[in-house]
Write a protein that holds these residues in place. Structure first.
Motif, PDB file in Angstrom:
ATOM      1  N   TYR A  41     -14.342  -3.794 -12.172  1.00  0.00           N
ATOM      2  CA  TYR A  41     -14.171  -2.771 -11.137  1.00  0.00           C
ATOM      3  C   TYR A  41     -14.666  -1.412 -11.641  1.00  0.00           C
ATOM      4  CZ  TYR A  41     -11.634  -0.298  -7.348  1.00  0.00           C
ATOM      5  OH  TYR A  41     -11.292   0.477  -6.255  1.00  0.00           O
ATOM      6  N   LEU A  42     -14.230  -1.046 -12.835  1.00  0.00           N
ATOM      7  CA  LEU A  42     -14.580   0.278 -13.358  1.00  0.00           C
ATOM      8  C   LEU A  42     -16.062   0.376 -13.686  1.00  0.00           C
ATOM      9  CD1 LEU A  42     -11.363   0.741 -15.483  1.00  0.00           C
ATOM     10  CD2 LEU A  42     -12.117   2.273 -13.638  1.00  0.00           C
ATOM     11  N   THR A  43     -16.633  -0.715 -14.154  1.00  0.00           N
ATOM     12  CA  THR A  43     -18.073  -0.716 -14.425  1.00  0.00           C
ATOM     13  C   THR A  43     -18.856  -0.503 -13.137  1.00  0.00           C
ATOM     14  OG1 THR A  43     -17.759  -2.176 -16.324  1.00  0.00           O
ATOM     15  CG2 THR A  43     -19.966  -2.101 -15.361  1.00  0.00           C
ATOM     16  N   ASP A  44     -18.464  -1.214 -12.085  1.00  0.00           N
ATOM     17  CA  ASP A  44     -19.136  -1.065 -10.792  1.00  0.00           C
ATOM     18  C   ASP A  44     -18.867   0.308 -10.168  1.00  0.00           C
ATOM     19  OD1 ASP A  44     -20.074  -3.637 -11.041  1.00  0.00           O
ATOM     20  OD2 ASP A  44     -18.489  -4.531  -9.817  1.00  0.00           O
ATOM     21  N   LEU A  45     -17.699   0.834 -10.428  1.00  0.00           N
ATOM     22  CA  LEU A  45     -17.321   2.146  -9.882  1.00  0.00           C
ATOM     23  C   LEU A  45     -18.204   3.258 -10.446  1.00  0.00           C
ATOM     24  CD1 LEU A  45     -14.811   3.726  -8.391  1.00  0.00           C
ATOM     25  CD2 LEU A  45     -14.066   4.128 -10.732  1.00  0.00           C
ATOM     26  N   THR A  46     -18.472   3.184 -11.729  1.00  0.00           N
ATOM     27  CA  THR A  46     -19.157   4.282 -12.401  1.00  0.00           C
ATOM     28  C   THR A  46     -20.679   4.191 -12.303  1.00  0.00           C
ATOM     29  OG1 THR A  46     -18.881   3.005 -14.444  1.00  0.00           O
ATOM     30  CG2 THR A  46     -17.297   4.760 -14.029  1.00  0.00           C
ATOM     31  N   ASP A 106      -5.430   5.361 -12.508  1.00  0.00           N
ATOM     32  CA  ASP A 106      -4.926   4.591 -13.648  1.00  0.00           C
ATOM     33  C   ASP A 106      -5.929   3.506 -14.033  1.00  0.00           C
ATOM     34  OD1 ASP A 106      -4.591   2.649 -11.738  1.00  0.00           O
ATOM     35  OD2 ASP A 106      -2.455   2.350 -12.083  1.00  0.00           O
ATOM     36  N   MET A 107      -5.506   2.576 -14.862  1.00  0.00           N
ATOM     37  CA  MET A 107      -6.421   1.563 -15.380  1.00  0.00           C
ATOM     38  C   MET A 107      -6.472   0.307 -14.515  1.00  0.00           C
ATOM     39  SD  MET A 107      -7.963   2.931 -17.850  1.00  0.00           S
ATOM     40  CE  MET A 107      -8.735   1.516 -18.635  1.00  0.00           C
ATOM     41  N   LEU A 108      -5.721   0.302 -13.439  1.00  0.00           N
ATOM     42  CA  LEU A 108      -5.808  -0.793 -12.468  1.00  0.00           C
ATOM     43  C   LEU A 108      -6.152  -0.165 -11.116  1.00  0.00           C
ATOM     44  CD1 LEU A 108      -2.666  -2.795 -13.652  1.00  0.00           C
ATOM     45  CD2 LEU A 108      -5.050  -3.481 -13.940  1.00  0.00           C
ATOM     46  N   PRO A 109      -7.369   0.362 -11.009  1.00  0.00           N
ATOM     47  CA  PRO A 109      -7.690   1.250  -9.882  1.00  0.00           C
ATOM     48  C   PRO A 109      -7.820   0.564  -8.530  1.00  0.00           C
ATOM     49  CG  PRO A 109      -9.644   0.849 -11.206  1.00  0.00           C
ATOM     50  CD  PRO A 109      -8.498   0.213 -11.942  1.00  0.00           C
ATOM     51  N   GLY A 110      -7.938  -0.750  -8.510  1.00  0.00           N
ATOM     52  CA  GLY A 110      -8.066  -1.422  -7.224  1.00  0.00           C
ATOM     53  C   GLY A 110      -6.755  -1.895  -6.647  1.00  0.00           C
ATOM     54  N   ARG A 111      -5.691  -1.647  -7.358  1.00  0.00           N
ATOM     55  CA  ARG A 111      -4.399  -2.211  -6.975  1.00  0.00           C
ATOM     56  C   ARG A 111      -3.701  -1.353  -5.916  1.00  0.00           C
ATOM     57  NH1 ARG A 111       0.648  -2.249 -11.172  1.00  0.00           N
ATOM     58  NH2 ARG A 111       2.065  -3.618 -10.021  1.00  0.00           N
ATOM     59  N   GLY A 128      -8.365   7.618   5.480  1.00  0.00           N
ATOM     60  CA  GLY A 128      -7.657   6.354   5.284  1.00  0.00           C
ATOM     61  C   GLY A 128      -8.586   5.364   4.612  1.00  0.00           C
ATOM     62  N   ARG A 129      -8.179   4.878   3.454  1.00  0.00           N
ATOM     63  CA  ARG A 129      -9.115   4.077   2.656  1.00  0.00           C
ATOM     64  C   ARG A 129      -8.429   2.838   2.103  1.00  0.00           C
ATOM     65  NH1 ARG A 129     -11.375   7.899  -1.308  1.00  0.00           N
ATOM     66  NH2 ARG A 129      -9.879   7.078  -2.795  1.00  0.00           N
ATOM     67  N   ALA A 130      -9.110   1.721   2.166  1.00  0.00           N
ATOM     68  CA  ALA A 130      -8.532   0.476   1.668  1.00  0.00           C
ATOM     69  C   ALA A 130      -8.473   0.462   0.146  1.00  0.00           C
ATOM     70  CB  ALA A 130      -9.343  -0.711   2.169  1.00  0.00           C
ATOM     71  N   PHE A 131      -9.609   0.798  -0.482  1.00  0.00           N
ATOM     72  CA  PHE A 131      -9.652   0.757  -1.948  1.00  0.00           C
ATOM     73  C   PHE A 131      -9.206   2.109  -2.499  1.00  0.00           C
ATOM     74  CE2 PHE A 131     -11.616  -3.134  -1.121  1.00  0.00           C
ATOM     75  CZ  PHE A 131     -11.526  -3.887  -2.280  1.00  0.00           C
ATOM     76  N   PRO A 132      -8.210   2.091  -3.383  1.00  0.00           N
ATOM     77  CA  PRO A 132      -7.614   3.354  -3.824  1.00  0.00           C
ATOM     78  C   PRO A 132      -8.581   4.262  -4.564  1.00  0.00           C
ATOM     79  CG  PRO A 132      -6.155   1.510  -4.320  1.00  0.00           C
ATOM     80  CD  PRO A 132      -7.463   0.916  -3.872  1.00  0.00           C
ATOM     81  N   VAL A 133      -9.462   3.678  -5.356  1.00  0.00           N
ATOM     82  CA  VAL A 133     -10.366   4.485  -6.174  1.00  0.00           C
ATOM     83  C   VAL A 133     -11.779   3.982  -5.920  1.00  0.00           C
ATOM     84  CG1 VAL A 133     -10.927   5.212  -8.516  1.00  0.00           C
ATOM     85  CG2 VAL A 133      -8.540   4.769  -7.897  1.00  0.00           C
ATOM     86  N   VAL A 134     -12.658   4.854  -5.440  1.00  0.00           N
ATOM     87  CA  VAL A 134     -14.001   4.408  -5.068  1.00  0.00           C
ATOM     88  C   VAL A 134     -15.094   5.251  -5.712  1.00  0.00           C
ATOM     89  CG1 VAL A 134     -13.245   3.380  -2.894  1.00  0.00           C
ATOM     90  CG2 VAL A 134     -13.896   5.787  -2.945  1.00  0.00           C
ATOM     91  N   THR A 135     -14.703   6.265  -6.451  1.00  0.00           N
ATOM     92  CA  THR A 135     -15.670   7.069  -7.205  1.00  0.00           C
ATOM     93  C   THR A 135     -15.039   7.414  -8.543  1.00  0.00           C
ATOM     94  OG1 THR A 135     -14.794   9.136  -6.280  1.00  0.00           O
ATOM     95  CG2 THR A 135     -16.701   8.158  -5.162  1.00  0.00           C
ATOM     96  N   PRO A 136     -15.862   7.666  -9.560  1.00  0.00           N
ATOM     97  CA  PRO A 136     -15.282   8.134 -10.819  1.00  0.00           C
ATOM     98  C   PRO A 136     -14.700   9.535 -10.641  1.00  0.00           C
ATOM     99  CG  PRO A 136     -17.690   8.140 -10.925  1.00  0.00           C
ATOM    100  CD  PRO A 136     -17.325   7.490  -9.639  1.00  0.00           C
ATOM    101  N   TYR A 137     -13.609   9.788 -11.317  1.00  0.00           N
ATOM    102  CA  TYR A 137     -12.982  11.119 -11.258  1.00  0.00           C
ATOM    103  C   TYR A 137     -13.889  12.127 -11.951  1.00  0.00           C
ATOM    104  CZ  TYR A 137      -9.465  14.748 -11.904  1.00  0.00           C
ATOM    105  OH  TYR A 137      -8.778  15.931 -11.868  1.00  0.00           O
ATOM    106  N   PRO A 138     -14.070  13.333 -11.423  1.00  0.00           N
ATOM    107  CA  PRO A 138     -13.457  13.899 -10.217  1.00  0.00           C
ATOM    108  C   PRO A 138     -14.396  13.921  -9.011  1.00  0.00           C
ATOM    109  CG  PRO A 138     -14.295  15.670 -11.570  1.00  0.00           C
ATOM    110  CD  PRO A 138     -14.733  14.395 -12.235  1.00  0.00           C
TER     111      PRO A 138
END
Lengths: 347, 312
Positions: free
Chosen positions: A34-39, A91-96, B79-89
């Motif tokens: 997830y994090l690899t694809d995110l970044t 956090d480290m489980l960002p898709g949860r 409103g978003r399904a996936f909590p994190v979708v971009t690297p911070y910030p």
């Protein structure tokens, strides 16, 4: 004016141990992908081998951090109606769907969601939403971790920290039998205003709780304007009072025109999501023997939000907060410092 | 009473047959056939050339009145399904707000209800509006945004269940509008289906339709109407089979559910409700006074079942 909420109980902790879930190879693998694809689309990179590190070196799970605090502030017989999880750094489980899990482990199986993408303003927004829900009890949890698993080139929080605050509606006051929040329960460790160290959650002694008497947020506030606006807000909310404590988040305190002196408590540096709340709880606990109103303010410099909340500890007859227009012209006495600190007993 | 004043939807033009997902996602022929023949999912929308910010901007651009009303917008809720979708910030929400001249609004993301987050965003925005004073230009408004990229495996498909389309929506809300008034909202969360909750995926499959039926019933009760009084149901586009079985379970005629978009868009994360609303309006399926129900299920780690009843 009253904002319809009372801060009933609070707990906090600084987490130093590993996140248990990150010991699960399946979840580590999912998080790594997830994090690899995110970044990738943003030209950032998760270091090779990061997820081969021991769980303690990886970072945290906000689900675990928040779940540990819930028993310290919510007894089983006091169901919560709304749970809001606020964070800026993920956090480290960002898709949860962590908030959905927290609903499961919180008495009352409350409606729950997370607020983010708003920096340090998110927890204030959560409190504002709790006010609008008009529910019996609302649990606000703000969390942050000191790790970003990629080259973000921005400061990260200094420590893994979480703060949980249980608010109740003023009508009926939320608590069963004991509205003072003094009841000892499983999960309490007896600490009062401690540093929330690695020994587990610290429950903060709040005496009879504190009413939220004002809650305001300003958007699009530039760094050049924030000190004047914050000072004006604090001046209005403390006007005519000599006994009001002021709590500032570190980013706002750095720009504060103070003197301020002993009347101002400053949040710990590099804790943007928890700092002002941590310091607010210190202030309320420190004043337990001689309760007095508190105005807490924080500034989110990256996004331009100024947030302000005023609380009135139980047992006081005159709330700080919304006051009549004739009172607003009164001088700001709570922030004078070297030329006559009106509150030498404050920190 | 919270009301929807305007809705805009953006779906990328590029269509991707589900068969094309087999290799990148490692799907077997059987899994692909399951999607197409059993679930009625034939293609999705994906455009690698569009960023998340692009998606949000395209939807907002479709709100033709936004530029003239922008000073009344006090809240922007994503409103978003996936909590994190971009690297911070990195913060597409605030990029969009600045571009749209909405820097004066309080903007935040509401998430962790998976694909049910949009309904919670409507509920929260409505509550915030209810106590917000009028602006100098008129009653306050809220802008509710949805929009997501299929940026990682978990955001591309739900094994044996659904496939995701990229897309976005923008919706203007008011506290007193008369066009699509929110009559009731119900939400039920099942956090035991989280990775730490201890429940099995099989048990989740068994609980899914009864839980959705329960929350639909609760929303109808709160609205004070019966199932038979609904003109239309705007579903989440998870698949056809789920809705066929749910309709049997609750006694709802299948033709009352707008399922057309399931086949050629798939599940557009939180935007399903708005995609289907647009279709209903375009086809003249809603007349003044009609009551309709919007359903959503967030089935990531942990589950959220939600339903709203509106009056058109």
């Amino acid at each position: 004016m009253d904002d319809g909420l009372r801060l009933l109980r609070a707990a906090r902790h600084t987490v130093t141990g590993p996140a248990a879930l990150l010991g699960d190879p399946r979840l580590r693998s999912r998080a790594a992908e997830y994090l690899t694809d995110l970044t990738r689309p943003y030209g950032r990179r998760v270091p090779d081998g990061l997820f081969d590190a021991p769980p303690g070196a990886l970072g945290q799970s906000y689900g675990e951090m928040a779940a540990e605090l819930i028993p310290a502030v919510v007894p089983p017989d006091e169901p919560v109606d709304l749970l809001v999880l606020a964070f800026a750094v993920h956090d480290m489980l960002p898709g949860r769907a962590t908030a959905a899990y927290l609903s499961h482990v919180c008495p009352g199986t409350p409606m729950s969601f997370a607020l983010c993408d708003q920096g340090s303003a998110a927890a204030f927004t959560g409190l504002r939403i709790a006010r609008e829900y008009g529910c019996r009890r609302a649990l606000l949890v703000t969390v942050e971790q000191a790790v970003l698993p990629y080259d973000a080139a921005v400061p990260v929080p200094a420590r893994h920290r979480a703060v949980a605050m249980l608010y109740g509606a003023l009508a009926g006051d939320g608590a069963h039998g004991d509205a003072t929040g003094n009841t000892a329960r499983p999960g309490d460790n007896g600490a009062t205003g401690g540093d929330g160290g690695a020994g587990g959650p610290d429950r903060i002694e709040l005496g009879g709780g504190a009413r939220v008497t004002a809650l305001r947020q300003h958007a699009d506030v530039g760094t050049g304007d924030v000190t004047a606006l914050a000072a004006a807000e604090v001046r209005e909310l403390t006007s005519g009072r000599t006994d009001v404590a002021v709590v500032l988040g570190a980013d706002l305190a750095a720009a504060w025109p103070g003197p301020g002196g002993g009347a101002v408590t400053t949040g710990p540096p590099r804790q943007p999501s928890t700092g002002v709340w941590w310091a607010l709880l210190d202030r309320l606990a420190g004043d337990a023997a001689r309760p007095r109103p508190v105005v807490a303010a924080d500034y989110e410099p990256g996004l331009g939000y100024l947030s302000v909340v005023a609380l009135e500890p139980a047992g006081r007859s005159e709330p700080v907060g919304e006051r009549g227009a004739h009172e607003r012209a009164q001088p700001l006495v709570g922030l004078r410092g070297a030329d006559g600190d009106p509150d030498p007993g404050a920190w | 009473m919270t009301a929807i004043d305007a809705v805009s939807v953006f779906l990328p033009q590029r269509r991707v047959p589900v068969e094309s997902l087999a290799v990148p996602l490692g799907l077997s022929d059987m899994q692909v056939r399951l999607f197409r023949r059993f679930h009625g999912l034939t293609e999705v929308r994906r455009d690698p050339g569009l960023s998340l910010t692009d998606l949000l901007m395209r939807a907002a651009a479709g709100l033709t009145t936004l530029s003239t009303l922008r000073r009344r917008v006090r809240f922007v809720v994503y409103g978003r399904a996936f909590p994190v979708v971009t690297p911070y910030p990195v913060n597409p929400l605030h990029e969009v707000c600045r571009t749209l001249g909405l820097g004066h609004a309080l903007a935040f993301t509401l998430t962790q209800q998976s694909c049910a987050s949009a309904l919670a965003a409507i509920d929260v925005a409505g509550r915030l509006l209810a106590s917000e004073p009028d602006t100098p230009d008129g009653p306050p408004l809220a802008l509710v945004l949805t929009g997501e990229k299929a940026f990682t495996r978990d955001a591309q498909f739900i094994p044996e269940t659904s496939v995701f389309s990229e897309g976005s929506s923008a919706c203007l809300l008011s506290a007193g509008g008369g066009r699509d008034r929110l009559l009731a909202y119900a939400c039920h969360q099942r956090g035991e289906f989280d990775v730490a909750g201890g429940e099995s995926p099989a048990r989740f499959q068994r609980a899914y339709r009864p839980a959705l039926a329960e929350v639909i019933g609760r929303a109808l009760d709160r609205a004070g109407i019966g199932l038979s009084e609904l003109r239309l149901v705007l579903p989440h586009n998870v698949n056809l089979m789920t809705w066929k079985r749910l309709c049997r379970l609750i006694g709802l005629p299948l033709d009352r559910v707008l399922l057309d978009n399931v086949t050629d868009t798939g599940h557009v994360f939180c935007a399903d409700a708005f995609v289907n609303y647009r279709t209903a309006r375009e086809r003249g399926l809603l007349r003044p006074g009609d009551r309709y129900l919007v359903a959503a299920v967030g089935a990531g780690d942990g589950a959220t079942f939600a339903a709203m009843v509106f009056e058109h």
